[in-house]
Every structure is written in C-alpha cells, then in structure tokens.
Design an enzyme around this catalytic site. Structure first.
Site, PDB file in Angstrom:
ATOM      1  CD  GLU A  80      -2.781  -1.295   0.132  1.00 42.55           C
ATOM      2  OE1 GLU A  80      -2.864  -0.204  -0.483  1.00 42.55           O
ATOM      3  OE2 GLU A  80      -3.325  -2.495   0.056  1.00 42.55           O
TER       4      GLU A  80
ATOM      5  CB  CYS B 175      -6.813  -2.938   6.042  1.00 39.41           C
ATOM      6  SG  CYS B 175      -6.831  -4.746   6.604  1.00 39.41           S
TER       7      CYS B 175
ATOM      8  CG  HIS C  91      -4.377  -5.429   1.927  1.00 41.50           C
ATOM      9  ND1 HIS C  91      -4.599  -4.125   1.573  1.00 41.50           N
ATOM     10  CD2 HIS C  91      -5.353  -6.112   2.785  1.00 41.50           C
ATOM     11  CE1 HIS C  91      -5.551  -3.845   2.257  1.00 41.50           C
ATOM     12  NE2 HIS C  91      -6.099  -4.922   3.264  1.00 41.50           N
TER      13      HIS C  91
HETATM   14  N1  PCA Z   1      -8.425  -7.211   6.005  1.00 41.19           N
HETATM   15  C1  PCA Z   1      -9.384  -6.101   6.318  1.00 41.19           C
HETATM   16  C2  PCA Z   1      -9.475  -5.903   7.470  1.00 41.19           C
HETATM   17  C3  PCA Z   1      -8.826  -7.018   8.398  1.00 41.19           C
HETATM   18  C4  PCA Z   1      -8.093  -7.631   7.013  1.00 41.19           C
HETATM   19  O1  PCA Z   1      -7.264  -8.513   7.390  1.00 41.19           O
HETATM   20  C5  PCA Z   1      -9.295  -4.866   5.294  1.00 41.19           C
HETATM   21  O2  PCA Z   1      -8.501  -4.870   4.177  1.00 41.19           O
HETATM   22  O3  PCA Z   1      -9.635  -3.833   5.714  1.00 41.19           O
END
Ligand code: PCA
Length: 208
Positions: free
Chosen positions: A79, A142, A166
């Site tokens: 990100e 997140c 992610h």
């Molecule tokens: N993914 C979610 C919240 C917790 C997670 O592991 C997200 O991408 O916001």
C-alpha cells in the site's frame, strides 16, 4: 533492531486470517538480525489502533509492518497511501459501519507509506513472489489502522519505517465459487514474502 509485525483476526465470512497466523508464526523469530514481535489486532475501527499503541509501547520497535488480508487478489499488495477516510459497506467485528467519514477530523488527507515500497516490490518479484503496488488500502479497518498508525507516529515525532501490506487468502479460504478459478497462496509463501519484506526493511534502514 526490533520489528512489530501485526496481523488481524478473522473477519466477516472468512474462517481464518492468514495474517493472524503470520503474526503467530513469526513472533519471536530473528530475520536478517532483527527480532520480530508478532501481534494480532481486532478488526474493529474503535479498537485496532489502541491495541496497536499498546503493543508498540511494550515493544518499542524500530519498524512497523502492518499486514491484512485482501481476499480478492492473488498477489501481495504494497500500500502506498493511508487515507484519512473510513468508507466501507461491511460492518466491523463490533457491527460498526463507517461511510464517508474522516478518521481524524483535523488531520491531513493522507500519509505515504514510510516503507521502501519499490525496493520491497523488486525483492519479492525477483524471488518469484508476485507483488504489486496498490494506491490505497481501501475504506475498511486496514486503511483505518494504517492511517491511525502513521498519524500517531507523526504526532509522537517517531520517524520509523511503517506501512501496510495486504496478502492473498490461503487456498482453504477460497469460496466454492472461487475454487478452480483461482489458487490463493499457501501460508508458507505468505511467510516467505513477509520475511523478504523484513530483510528489505532491515537492509534499507542499515544503509540509510
Ligand atoms: N483485512 C481487512 C480488515 C482486516 C483484514 O485482514 C481490510 O482489508 O480492511
């Protein structure tokens, strides 16, 4: 060097969260001479950042790696930006839904990741682990955590690498409709990617 590596608990319809397992597996591990402290955070707008700060104060890390599951992708996503915006249709684990709402009312619109994102992308892709840049971490918990963590570090005057990554689902998490259409990643691959992220962060901190 100490690294705080966070994952999230399972949420919504997902029976497990590979990032919780990642935090468990790497807790106490030494990678590239750095000690990893793995912590699991709740998928709750109102609790995730407080749980993070508690862990931060216990560990006093030199770098922060926040991990979350992005179910829809079969790649690791680095990100670039934490945005000052909660905006998701799905409720968090406490039933809270946040639409079009600033996270910190008088805060900046966003923060860049302070990880060496492009170095990490090169390192992962060279190792055959597909990784792509992502503009932002979405509008759910997140991104909320990412923004709160970057904001907190700024307001504390703590200039340390911190960012959000992610990861894909493990194969067991794929819905019946998705099985056969996509593969997910085994946890070992996700762990290997996380170890390479740590190595890159440690190398770039040492050469700074
Ligand atoms: N993914 C979610 C919240 C917790 C997670 O592991 C997200 O991408 O916001």
């Amino acid at each position: 060097m100490r690294i705080l590596l966070t994952g999230f608990e399972p949420f919504l319809t997902h029976a497990a969260n590979p990032t919780a397992l990642l935090a468990e597996r790497l807790d106490g591990a030494e990678v590239a001479g750095a000690r990893i402290h793995g912590v699991k955070l709740p998928v709750a707008f109102d609790r995730a950042a407080d749980a993070f700060v508690e862990a931060f104060q216990a560990v006093r890390p030199d770098a922060v790696l926040l991990f979350g599951l992005a179910y829809s992708y079969d790649e690791v996503r680095l990100e670039r930006l934490a945005l000052n915006l909660d905006d998701a249709a799905s409720p968090d684990s406490e039933g809270a839904v946040r639409r079009n709402r600033p996270i910190v009312a008088d805060g900046p619109m966003g923060y860049w990741s302070s990880l060496p994102v492009d170095l990490i992308l090169d390192r992962l892709n060279s190792a055959g682990l597909t990784a792509k840049p992502s503009r932002d971490a979405g509008g759910y918990v997140c991104n909320h955590l990412f923004f709160r963590v970057r904001h907190w570090l700024e307001t504390q005057g703590l200039d340390i690498p911190a960012g959000f990554i992610h990861v894909p689902p493990t194969p067991d998490l794929l819905t019946p409709a998705d099985r056969g259409r996509r593969t997910g990643w085994p946890l070992e691959g996700i762990e290997q990617a996380a170890r390479l992220v740590v190595e890159t962060v440690v190398d770039s901190a040492r050469s700074a």
